[in-house]
Design a protein around this motif. Structure first.
Motif, short mmCIF file in Angstrom:
data_model
loop_
_atom_site.label_atom_id
_atom_site.label_comp_id
_atom_site.label_asym_id
_atom_site.label_seq_id
_atom_site.Cartn_x
_atom_site.Cartn_y
_atom_site.Cartn_z
N LEU A 112 5.17 -1.91 9.55
CA LEU A 112 3.73 -1.81 9.83
C LEU A 112 3.41 -0.61 10.71
N ALA A 113 4.14 -0.46 11.80
CA ALA A 113 3.90 0.67 12.70
C ALA A 113 4.18 1.99 12.00
N ALA A 114 5.25 2.04 11.19
CA ALA A 114 5.59 3.27 10.48
C ALA A 114 4.51 3.64 9.46
N PHE A 115 3.96 2.64 8.78
CA PHE A 115 2.91 2.89 7.81
C PHE A 115 1.70 3.54 8.47
N PHE A 116 1.26 3.00 9.60
CA PHE A 116 0.07 3.56 10.26
C PHE A 116 0.37 4.91 10.91
N ARG A 117 1.59 5.12 11.37
CA ARG A 117 1.94 6.45 11.86
C ARG A 117 1.83 7.47 10.73
N ALA A 118 2.37 7.12 9.57
CA ALA A 118 2.31 8.04 8.43
C ALA A 118 0.86 8.29 8.00
N TRP A 119 0.09 7.24 7.95
CA TRP A 119 -1.32 7.38 7.51
C TRP A 119 -2.07 8.32 8.44
N THR A 120 -1.97 8.11 9.75
CA THR A 120 -2.73 8.95 10.68
C THR A 120 -2.23 10.38 10.69
N ARG A 121 -0.93 10.59 10.52
CA ARG A 121 -0.39 11.95 10.49
C ARG A 121 -0.89 12.70 9.26
N ASP A 135 8.71 10.23 1.16
CA ASP A 135 8.24 9.27 2.16
C ASP A 135 8.60 7.85 1.76
N LEU A 136 8.38 7.54 0.50
CA LEU A 136 8.59 6.17 0.04
C LEU A 136 10.04 5.76 0.18
N ARG A 137 10.95 6.65 -0.13
CA ARG A 137 12.38 6.33 0.04
C ARG A 137 12.70 6.06 1.51
N SER A 138 12.18 6.88 2.40
CA SER A 138 12.41 6.68 3.84
C SER A 138 11.79 5.37 4.31
N PHE A 139 10.59 5.10 3.81
CA PHE A 139 9.87 3.90 4.23
C PHE A 139 10.59 2.64 3.77
N LEU A 181 0.80 -1.22 0.00
CA LEU A 181 0.00 0.00 0.00
C LEU A 181 0.83 1.28 0.00
N ALA A 182 2.10 1.16 0.29
CA ALA A 182 2.93 2.34 0.49
C ALA A 182 2.93 3.28 -0.71
N GLY A 183 2.98 2.72 -1.90
CA GLY A 183 3.03 3.55 -3.09
C GLY A 183 1.78 4.38 -3.32
#
Length: 250
Positions: free
Chosen positions: A153-162, A140-144, A131-133
């Motif tokens: 997983l935790a980083a993805f949801f942090r990014a989504w909510t922010r 963001d994608l490079r950092s991820f 889903l990242a793309g």
């Protein structure tokens, strides 16, 4: 007394959280303070758990506003934006945001500033790399992609909510801005952001990580960095709020 509380909103963002499972007995009392539009929406939910989250969210919002406005919870009137977001009819300087997921409901409330809040349940079986793309900017994608897989997983949801909290505060839909906004991915209490459409965003906006358990991710966004953030865990007894000092969800 309410005037003093109302002035309190000028210097603070108040975040109220409540658990759906702990509020079941109070849902009939909370539903009784909803208006006709909210009642009609509640009846349209197919699943009882979705209806419970909606009733708790709107009931908690009305009870919170009751503490700071001259009107009682039942007399508070909302008008709706083109996107269906409720806005106070009586005092448009008071801003609020609602989010709910799984067993949690969150309300953010302030005055003289824009505010947005988002909660997400961290789905353990979701593949964040797939889903990242769709949601990440190139930065963001490079950092991820550089993160260890166990942290993804935790980083993805942090990014989504922010991102979603920020876009909600601006009154925008996620479709227009997810990939134009870049956010930090770490667990820091205050995250940073950049917006390709707004050079001043990094300086003006603050993203606060909500202190919830690891089952959830959450973020509060506000465009006044000088405001302090105050958290309250709300319990109910027959529909009336019992405030607990904040200790987070464990």
């Amino acid at each position: 007394m309410k005037q003093d509380r109302r002035e309190h909103l000028n210097g603070a963002v108040l975040v109220w959280l409540a658990q759906v499972s702990a509020s079941q007995d109070s849902l009939p009392f909370l539903e009784s303070c909803l208006d006709l539009h909210e009642h009609e929406r509640a009846t349209r939910f197919r699943f009882p758990e979705d209806r419970a989250r909606f009733v708790l969210g709107r009931g908690l919002l009305r009870k919170c506003l009751d503490c700071y406005l001259p009107q009682t919870a039942e007399k508070i009137e909302f008008v709706y934006t083109d996107r269906g977001r409720p806005v106070l009819q009586q005092d448009k300087t008071v801003q609020f945001s609602i989010s709910h997921t799984h067993d949690l409901v969150a309300i953010a409330l302030t005055a003289q500033a824009r505010v947005g809040i988002d909660l997400e349940y961290v789905q353990p079986n979701l593949d964040p790399l797939e889903l990242a793309g769709r949601i990440f900017s190139e930065e963001d994608l490079r950092s991820f992609q550089a993160l260890p897989r166990r942290e993804a997983l935790a980083a993805f949801f942090r990014a989504w909510t922010r991102k979603e909290a920020y876009l909600k505060a601006r009154g925008e839909g996620i479709a227009e801005g997810l990939r134009l906004v870049s956010v930090s991915l770490g667990p820091e209490e205050t995250a940073f952001l950049t917006d390709a459409r707004d050079e001043s965003a990094a300086q003006n906006w603050r993203l606060h990580t909500l202190p919830v358990s690891t089952e959830y991710a959450g973020c509060l966004a506000c465009d006044d960095g000088d405001k302090r953030v105050e958290y309250t865990f709300a319990r109910f007894k027959k529909g009336e709020i019992i405030r607990d000092s904040w200790s987070g969800f464990s």
